[in-house]
Design a protein around this motif. Sequence first.
Motif, PDB file in Angstrom:
ATOM      1  N   MET A   1     -44.775  52.759  68.225  1.00 51.57           N
ATOM      2  CA  MET A   1     -44.738  51.833  69.361  1.00 51.57           C
ATOM      3  C   MET A   1     -43.939  52.465  70.501  1.00 51.57           C
ATOM      4  O   MET A   1     -42.772  52.810  70.341  1.00 51.57           O
ATOM      5  CB  MET A   1     -44.099  50.514  68.948  1.00 51.57           C
ATOM      6  CG  MET A   1     -43.910  49.522  70.095  1.00 51.57           C
ATOM      7  SD  MET A   1     -45.423  48.662  70.546  1.00 51.57           S
ATOM      8  CE  MET A   1     -45.599  47.558  69.137  1.00 51.57           C
ATOM      9  N   LYS A   2     -44.581  52.638  71.644  1.00 48.71           N
ATOM     10  CA  LYS A   2     -43.898  53.173  72.821  1.00 48.71           C
ATOM     11  C   LYS A   2     -43.766  52.051  73.846  1.00 48.71           C
ATOM     12  O   LYS A   2     -44.773  51.545  74.357  1.00 48.71           O
ATOM     13  CB  LYS A   2     -44.654  54.356  73.417  1.00 48.71           C
ATOM     14  CG  LYS A   2     -43.909  55.054  74.547  1.00 48.71           C
ATOM     15  CD  LYS A   2     -44.600  56.345  74.941  1.00 48.71           C
ATOM     16  CE  LYS A   2     -43.783  57.128  75.954  1.00 48.71           C
ATOM     17  NZ  LYS A   2     -44.409  58.423  76.285  1.00 48.71           N
ATOM     18  N   ILE A   3     -42.538  51.666  74.119  1.00 50.09           N
ATOM     19  CA  ILE A   3     -42.272  50.570  75.047  1.00 50.09           C
ATOM     20  C   ILE A   3     -41.659  51.123  76.319  1.00 50.09           C
ATOM     21  O   ILE A   3     -40.617  51.790  76.278  1.00 50.09           O
ATOM     22  CB  ILE A   3     -41.328  49.531  74.425  1.00 50.09           C
ATOM     23  CG1 ILE A   3     -41.890  49.008  73.100  1.00 50.09           C
ATOM     24  CG2 ILE A   3     -41.092  48.383  75.394  1.00 50.09           C
ATOM     25  CD1 ILE A   3     -40.968  48.040  72.387  1.00 50.09           C
ATOM     26  N   VAL A   4     -42.291  50.858  77.443  1.00 48.85           N
ATOM     27  CA  VAL A   4     -41.783  51.261  78.751  1.00 48.85           C
ATOM     28  C   VAL A   4     -41.118  50.052  79.396  1.00 48.85           C
ATOM     29  O   VAL A   4     -41.731  48.981  79.495  1.00 48.85           O
ATOM     30  CB  VAL A   4     -42.917  51.784  79.656  1.00 48.85           C
ATOM     31  CG1 VAL A   4     -42.385  52.085  81.052  1.00 48.85           C
ATOM     32  CG2 VAL A   4     -43.554  53.020  79.041  1.00 48.85           C
ATOM     33  N   VAL A   5     -39.881  50.209  79.815  1.00 47.49           N
ATOM     34  CA  VAL A   5     -39.155  49.122  80.466  1.00 47.49           C
ATOM     35  C   VAL A   5     -38.922  49.491  81.929  1.00 47.49           C
ATOM     36  O   VAL A   5     -38.342  50.543  82.225  1.00 47.49           O
ATOM     37  CB  VAL A   5     -37.809  48.846  79.784  1.00 47.49           C
ATOM     38  CG1 VAL A   5     -37.088  47.687  80.473  1.00 47.49           C
ATOM     39  CG2 VAL A   5     -38.013  48.530  78.302  1.00 47.49           C
ATOM     40  N   LEU A   6     -39.384  48.647  82.822  1.00 47.96           N
ATOM     41  CA  LEU A   6     -39.182  48.886  84.247  1.00 47.96           C
ATOM     42  C   LEU A   6     -37.824  48.333  84.658  1.00 47.96           C
ATOM     43  O   LEU A   6     -37.556  47.140  84.479  1.00 47.96           O
ATOM     44  CB  LEU A   6     -40.280  48.223  85.068  1.00 47.96           C
ATOM     45  CG  LEU A   6     -41.717  48.631  84.737  1.00 47.96           C
ATOM     46  CD1 LEU A   6     -42.682  47.937  85.687  1.00 47.96           C
ATOM     47  CD2 LEU A   6     -41.884  50.143  84.793  1.00 47.96           C
ATOM     48  N   VAL A   7     -36.971  49.181  85.182  1.00 47.44           N
ATOM     49  CA  VAL A   7     -35.651  48.757  85.640  1.00 47.44           C
ATOM     50  C   VAL A   7     -35.524  49.081  87.125  1.00 47.44           C
ATOM     51  O   VAL A   7     -36.299  49.858  87.667  1.00 47.44           O
ATOM     52  CB  VAL A   7     -34.526  49.439  84.832  1.00 47.44           C
ATOM     53  CG1 VAL A   7     -34.589  49.030  83.376  1.00 47.44           C
ATOM     54  CG2 VAL A   7     -34.605  50.959  84.953  1.00 47.44           C
TER      55      VAL A   7
END
Length: 258
Positions: A1-7
Amino acid sequence: MKIVVLVKDVPDTWGERTLDLVTGLARRDTSAHVLDEIGERALEVALAFADGHPDAEVVAVTMAPESATATLRKALAMGAHSAVHVVDDALRGADVSLTAEVLAATVTRMGFDLVIAGNLSTDGAGGVLPAMLAEHLRVPHATSLSAVEIEDAAVSGTRTTETATARVSAPLPAVISITEALPDGRFPTFKGILAAKKKPFETLSLADLGMDADPARTPWSIMTAVAARPARAAGTTIVDEGDAGERLAAFLLENRLA
């Protein structure tokens, strides 16, 4: 699982914030900048999932000036496995439409299973970027979630409105946005701060993304005017001379307050 978090790197809400009256942009030299709180909460959702799934990878992504590097490193100190920083002078003043296009190119280049963002940034508060990003990526989106459950092949959650509570879900890959109902982001530990210095940190330009700054990629919105906030004026004083009630009622009616 690759989770990209926009900050996002935003002006500190506790500090003085001013606009450049020529460009209409927030002046970055007049206030401290911090990692947006809603971005910290989005990161916490990803990290909480990764805590129970050792194979999960959490990547923090931002599009911001070079000065935002320290802010992005905080995301690494909190626990993100790597970070990607999109930096390009041509993106100065980019509106939400151009931002969504650039972030979509960034996420596509990286590959992803899930993108998590906050529903509203504390500076722009556009509230549409997650949906626009999903449209560019051609994936489903579930926005403004007050609770999130991530599974191997789907993501689901609760969306609360003024009139109802809805249960929504989407197959992966997908984009979601969360609200302030989710837990606060965790504090970086001393160990995490030291580890952050050794974690992968990639800096990308528009050229790296196969994009350029031709007129077709300029912001779609146009600022027509910007002005300094007027000084606070004195209020209306009513001295009771036997008719204060009538004058007060007239004032309320005149200003459509009654």
